[in-house]
Design a protein around this motif. Structure first.
Motif, PDB file in Angstrom:
ATOM      1  N   PRO A  32      -2.558   8.344   9.311  1.00  0.00           N
ATOM      2  CA  PRO A  32      -1.325   8.464   8.525  1.00  0.00           C
ATOM      3  C   PRO A  32      -0.062   8.338   9.367  1.00  0.00           C
ATOM      4  CG  PRO A  32      -2.452  10.574   8.687  1.00  0.00           C
ATOM      5  CD  PRO A  32      -3.401   9.549   9.216  1.00  0.00           C
ATOM      6  N   ALA A  33      -0.177   8.594  10.667  1.00  0.00           N
ATOM      7  CA  ALA A  33       0.995   8.478  11.535  1.00  0.00           C
ATOM      8  C   ALA A  33       1.456   7.035  11.679  1.00  0.00           C
ATOM      9  CB  ALA A  33       0.695   9.059  12.910  1.00  0.00           C
ATOM     10  N   THR A  34       0.613   6.066  11.295  1.00  0.00           N
ATOM     11  CA  THR A  34       0.979   4.655  11.413  1.00  0.00           C
ATOM     12  C   THR A  34       1.623   4.118  10.140  1.00  0.00           C
ATOM     13  OG1 THR A  34      -1.176   3.847  10.629  1.00  0.00           O
ATOM     14  CG2 THR A  34      -0.943   4.297  12.997  1.00  0.00           C
ATOM     15  N   LEU A  35       1.781   4.980   9.115  1.00  0.00           N
ATOM     16  CA  LEU A  35       2.227   4.523   7.809  1.00  0.00           C
ATOM     17  C   LEU A  35       3.482   5.237   7.350  1.00  0.00           C
ATOM     18  CD1 LEU A  35      -1.241   4.599   6.008  1.00  0.00           C
ATOM     19  CD2 LEU A  35      -0.105   2.576   6.951  1.00  0.00           C
ATOM     20  N   LYS A  36       4.249   4.545   6.509  1.00  0.00           N
ATOM     21  CA  LYS A  36       5.327   5.185   5.767  1.00  0.00           C
ATOM     22  C   LYS A  36       4.776   5.586   4.396  1.00  0.00           C
ATOM     23  CE  LYS A  36       8.943   2.342   7.923  1.00  0.00           C
ATOM     24  NZ  LYS A  36      10.056   1.394   7.668  1.00  0.00           N
ATOM     25  N   PHE A  37       5.342   6.640   3.846  1.00  0.00           N
ATOM     26  CA  PHE A  37       4.852   7.124   2.559  1.00  0.00           C
ATOM     27  C   PHE A  37       5.987   7.081   1.538  1.00  0.00           C
ATOM     28  CE2 PHE A  37       1.656   8.537   5.459  1.00  0.00           C
ATOM     29  CZ  PHE A  37       0.492   8.493   4.716  1.00  0.00           C
ATOM     30  N   PRO A  38       5.599   6.941   0.247  1.00  0.00           N
ATOM     31  CA  PRO A  38       4.253   7.050  -0.297  1.00  0.00           C
ATOM     32  C   PRO A  38       3.442   5.760  -0.146  1.00  0.00           C
ATOM     33  CG  PRO A  38       5.772   6.545  -2.063  1.00  0.00           C
ATOM     34  CD  PRO A  38       6.615   6.725  -0.817  1.00  0.00           C
ATOM     35  N   LEU A  39       2.104   5.924  -0.206  1.00  0.00           N
ATOM     36  CA  LEU A  39       1.227   4.800  -0.483  1.00  0.00           C
ATOM     37  C   LEU A  39       1.191   4.633  -2.000  1.00  0.00           C
ATOM     38  CD1 LEU A  39      -1.875   5.316   1.859  1.00  0.00           C
ATOM     39  CD2 LEU A  39       0.247   4.088   2.314  1.00  0.00           C
ATOM     40  N   ILE A  40       1.071   3.401  -2.447  1.00  0.00           N
ATOM     41  CA  ILE A  40       1.096   3.130  -3.889  1.00  0.00           C
ATOM     42  C   ILE A  40      -0.213   2.461  -4.299  1.00  0.00           C
ATOM     43  CG2 ILE A  40       2.298   1.956  -5.771  1.00  0.00           C
ATOM     44  CD1 ILE A  40       4.791   1.936  -3.898  1.00  0.00           C
ATOM     45  N   LEU A  41      -0.898   3.055  -5.246  1.00  0.00           N
ATOM     46  CA  LEU A  41      -2.094   2.464  -5.831  1.00  0.00           C
ATOM     47  C   LEU A  41      -1.703   1.864  -7.179  1.00  0.00           C
ATOM     48  CD1 LEU A  41      -5.678   3.828  -5.836  1.00  0.00           C
ATOM     49  CD2 LEU A  41      -4.664   3.169  -8.015  1.00  0.00           C
ATOM     50  N   VAL A  42      -1.950   0.567  -7.364  1.00  0.00           N
ATOM     51  CA  VAL A  42      -1.487  -0.131  -8.561  1.00  0.00           C
ATOM     52  C   VAL A  42      -2.624  -0.962  -9.145  1.00  0.00           C
ATOM     53  CG1 VAL A  42      -0.576  -2.047  -7.187  1.00  0.00           C
ATOM     54  CG2 VAL A  42       0.331  -1.650  -9.471  1.00  0.00           C
TER      55      VAL A  42
END
Length: 483
Positions: free
Chosen positions: A177-187
């Motif tokens: 998770p440290a490699t990502l910006k949030f939120p993640l979006i599930l579509v």
């Protein structure tokens, strides 16, 4: 919209000629043949829908941060109609939109658009319940915070995905998770099977009494008459044959400009050569499609991981060494409506790929995904690439929603950028024929559902898709049904 065919004279009915049997030409033929209109389809290869790498429905356009909200809404409407026209071609699994910390974009920037798209989907379902092909409208998308994502990493891996959390759990087990910006979006942007689309069109048009198919045939000359066209075609044995039609549809994909030149029409357009790659990666859980956003054409360009059964994945990487190609975007000129791609790309389009190129670029695609998903570095080359050239009308390379344009009273050119636009193009051609007095239409809009495809058996479509995949040298998994 029902149609009664108006005869052009007492002697003969309307006859429409279609050049090109890709997704555009096949869909136009399906619509016309479904209405009982005499249809002639000429295709240079051995079968239908054998073109650029199609894998994503684009029901909302969330892969493309740079396009307008209006294009996204258009793609949503077109995608829903396409699912209804090709009911056995969809892989029902969601897409996860992730923004790496290396990307300058804002992970929340898509949220206003997503809200708009979800509202439009709800409106379309309220208008016609048969439009509910992307799951429940109130579950069209869902955002996950870092805390929610980290909590999923502590859950056991579900054997099969039965809810939204289950789809995201494999990612939570493999992504830092440290490699990502949030939120993640599930579509709920589903997948499309190129081979089940090809199978759908093949089975339907082979049995359609009003459709005449000519494979291994190429148009070499066009003659225009006051009441239509003569297509001069040559088959693989060098035999020439003339075909007289009342209305001509140019659906030749990236070669559309060649037909425009033969017809004497000028048109500004771009052509872009692209490829997607096939890998095998043995992992657990049901995977969603994953989009890691990135700046197109840079080493950190968007990475796309598309799952199929049995550990097969299709890969895109928006860099010049993977999906894009240096000099692979060409424009038309004043002398010709056909953009000229570099000769090495033309040779690949005509003759296929050599093994060294397959190995190098597929390994580069695997490495591009492994930057963000380290475990994917163990993936292996899974087959030859899916490749082709994409036409884009006009001069804007970011255009994604386009359909058809007309010249005079007897000529249409289909100019789709995404496969989901093909049915819209077909319906606009029907509307044009009605305007010209060829058809008498009632007041109701055309239904996206086609009798030729609605009655097909899903198992039969899948078996034909497997046959086509093998015939074209691809793994069975690309033809198998998901979800």
């Amino acid at each position: 919209m029902n149609a009664n065919i108006c005869h052009t004279s007492a002697q003969r009915p309307l006859k429409v000629g279609i050049l090109g049997g890709g997704i555009a030409g096949a869909t136009v033929a399906l619509r016309l043949a479904d209405m009982g209109i005499q249809t002639l389809l000429i295709e240079a290869s051995s079968g239908l829908v054998n073109g650029p790498p199609i894998c994503h429905l684009h029901a909302g356009g969330n892969l493309y941060r740079e396009i307008s909200d209006q294009q996204c809404l258009t793609l949503l409407r077109q995608s829903i109609a396409s699912v209804r026209a090709y009911p056995n071609s969809i892989n029902r699994r969601p897409t996860v939109i992730a923004t790496p910390i290396t990307d300058p974009g804002d992970a929340e920037a898509l949220l206003p658009r997503l809200k708009q798209v979800a509202q439009e989907y709800q409106r379309l379902v309220d208008e016609d319940p048969a439009n509910k092909v992307l799951g429940e409208p109130d579950q069209y998308y869902r955002c996950y915070s870092r805390e929610q994502f980290e909590a999923l990493a502590t859950r056991p891996m579900p054997a099969h995905a039965e809810c939204q959390d289950d789809w995201l759990t494999p990612l939570a087990h493999h992504l830092d998770p440290a490699t990502l910006k949030f939120p993640l979006i599930l579509v709920q942007e589903y997948g499309w099977s190129l081979f089940r689309m090809a199978a759908t069109a093949t089975l339907a048009l082979n049995t359609a009494p009003s459709c005449e198919l000519h494979f291994h045939t190429r148009a070499t000359r066009l003659e225009q008459w006051p009441d239509g066209w003569t297509i001069h075609g040559t088959n693989q044995d060098g035999q020439e044959q003339p075909f007289k039609v009342d209305f001509l549809v140019n659906a030749c994909g990236f070669r559309t400009g060649l037909v425009d030149d033969m017809a004497g029409y000028r048109r500004q357009r771009l052509v872009e050569y692209k490829a997607a790659y096939v890998a095998r990666w043995q992992t657990s859980g049901d995977w969603p499609e994953v989009i890691f956003h990135g700046q197109r054409g840079t080493p950190n360009g968007m990475a796309q991981l598309t799952p199929y059964p049995n550990g097969v994945f299709q890969l895109h990487g928006m860099t010049d060494g993977i999906t894009l190609f240096k000099g692979g975007l060409a424009a038309s000129c004043d002398l010709s409506a056909q953009p000229r791609l570099p000769q090495p790309y033309v040779a690949q389009l005509d003759n296929g790929w050599q093994t060294p190129d397959i190995e190098v670029r597929t390994q580069d695609a695997i490495a591009h995904l492994a930057r963000l998903l380290p475990a994917f570095g163990k993936a292996q080359v899974g087959g030859k690439p899916l490749f082709g050239a994409q036409q884009i009308p006009g001069s804007d390379p970011s255009l994604r929603a386009a359909d058809v344009s007309f010249e005079g009273n007897h000529y249409a050119r289909v100019e789709i950028v995404k496969a989901s636009s093909a049915l819209t193009a077909a319906d606009r051609i029907v509307g044009r024929l009605a305007e010209l007095g060829w058809l008498e239409m009632d007041e109701q809009p055309l239904s996206p559902s086609l009798a030729l495809t609605e009655s097909q058996d899903a198992a039969e479509v899948e078996q034909e898709a497997i046959r086509l995949a093998r015939e074209r040298g691809y793994p069975d998994e690309l033809a198998l049904t998901m979800g």
